[in-house]
Design an enzyme around this catalytic site. Sequence first.
Site, short mmCIF file in Angstrom:
data_model
loop_
_atom_site.label_atom_id
_atom_site.label_comp_id
_atom_site.label_asym_id
_atom_site.label_seq_id
_atom_site.Cartn_x
_atom_site.Cartn_y
_atom_site.Cartn_z
N TYR A 32 0.87 -1.18 0.00
CA TYR A 32 0.00 0.00 0.00
C TYR A 32 0.91 1.23 0.00
CZ TYR A 32 -4.56 2.10 0.07
OH TYR A 32 -5.68 2.78 -0.31
N HIS A 37 7.59 5.24 1.23
CA HIS A 37 8.23 3.99 0.76
C HIS A 37 9.14 4.28 -0.43
CE1 HIS A 37 4.37 2.14 2.46
NE2 HIS A 37 5.32 1.50 3.12
N SER A 206 1.84 7.33 6.12
CA SER A 206 1.68 5.95 6.60
C SER A 206 0.55 5.29 5.83
CB SER A 206 1.34 5.98 8.10
OG SER A 206 0.83 4.73 8.50
N SER A 207 0.71 4.00 5.57
CA SER A 207 -0.38 3.27 4.90
C SER A 207 -1.65 3.33 5.73
CB SER A 207 0.02 1.80 4.69
OG SER A 207 1.26 1.73 4.03
P1 AMP Z 1 5.58 -0.42 6.19
O1 AMP Z 1 5.08 -0.77 4.83
O2 AMP Z 1 4.69 0.49 6.96
O3 AMP Z 1 6.02 -1.64 6.97
O4 AMP Z 1 6.91 0.42 5.95
C1 AMP Z 1 7.96 -0.09 5.18
C2 AMP Z 1 9.17 0.78 5.36
O5 AMP Z 1 8.86 2.11 4.95
C3 AMP Z 1 9.62 0.86 6.82
O6 AMP Z 1 11.05 0.85 6.87
C4 AMP Z 1 9.06 2.19 7.26
O7 AMP Z 1 9.78 2.78 8.32
C5 AMP Z 1 9.20 3.00 5.99
N1 AMP Z 1 8.29 4.14 6.02
C6 AMP Z 1 6.97 4.12 6.32
N2 AMP Z 1 6.45 5.36 6.32
C7 AMP Z 1 7.48 6.20 6.03
C8 AMP Z 1 7.60 7.61 5.88
N3 AMP Z 1 6.56 8.43 6.07
N4 AMP Z 1 8.81 8.13 5.57
C9 AMP Z 1 9.87 7.32 5.39
N5 AMP Z 1 9.83 5.96 5.51
C10 AMP Z 1 8.65 5.41 5.83
#
Ligand code: AMP
Length: 306
Positions: A32, A37, A206-207
């Site tokens: 998502y 990301h 954030s997703s």
């Molecule tokens: P997730 O899909 O939420 O597990 O996130 C995957 C990766 O993307 C993780 O390393 C998160 O820390 C990073 N991430 C998520 N949101 C952000 C953001 N707003 N800025 C930078 N990195 C992010």
Amino acid sequence: MKITEYIDEVRGLTAQARAEGRRVALVPTMGYLHEGHLSLVRAARESVSGVGAARESISGVGAEADNRVFVVMSIFVNPLQFGPQEDFEKYPRDLARDQLMAASAGVDLLFVPSVEEMYPSGPSLTLIQVAEVSEGLCGAARPGHFTGVATVVAKLLLICQPDEAFFGQKDYQQLMVIRQMAMDLCIPTRIVSVPILREKDGLAMSSRNVYLSPEYRLQAPVLYEALCRGADAVLSGETDYDTICALVRDCIAGSAAQVEYVEIRDREDWKRPERLHQKVVILLAARLGETRLIDNILVGDRGERI
Ligand code: AMP
């Protein structure tokens, strides 16, 4: 961009990339996708083209600089890191859109394993538990969460054997857990942290932001405002832990957000500082309705907020 569900194929393609002299970079996600990301993918490309740029001046090879990195992005909603009452089933998913975004950001291989591919004999009997760093903050509210994260990240690192893996500072405790795990298990991958990407009004991308109702979405930037207030107070010389936490909480108190925790840690060794200094991170989790949001701010060692 190639896409595969299979571990064997990832092993084959990453081995081939390495044989061609390319560096392998891994960006683990739950999909998502949003710009946050994609900033990890860009960081992966840039960190290696930095290496390339130095070589270019010697070899004169410029055009293929971008080919020197092979970026693998994984998309896997890992059941092991969700508690029984959490949002595993309803976690947002949109693979068609993710594929387009990943390809346009420069991902070379998109790895989208099924739960069966990652856990072929059911729940993993081998678990990686990172003591101390996993405790408190999100670890207290989500028992077993970081064990699930560490276990799946270790598997992804073993599958891809990347030179570098990129993680967002957004999940700061997770980053600390992974750094500790990599160090303790002698995993040679360099763990790289990437700054938080925010919406224009300051809300960390954030997703899970899609869960927010329009009213809660309007209120959500208060979390970042509160963190900025806390960081500014540290920069102005406030050294008392409880004073800063109270300031952050007070700033949120007038909104609909329910604070779960506000904590401060040394940003390098993750200890709770007795007296605050300018190398700390202020972290919080709060709920807006059913949606749990986390955010943090680094108080920079040169006096800036990051
Ligand atoms: P997730 O899909 O939420 O597990 O996130 C995957 C990766 O993307 C993780 O390393 C998160 O820390 C990073 N991430 C998520 N949101 C952000 C953001 N707003 N800025 C930078 N990195 C992010």
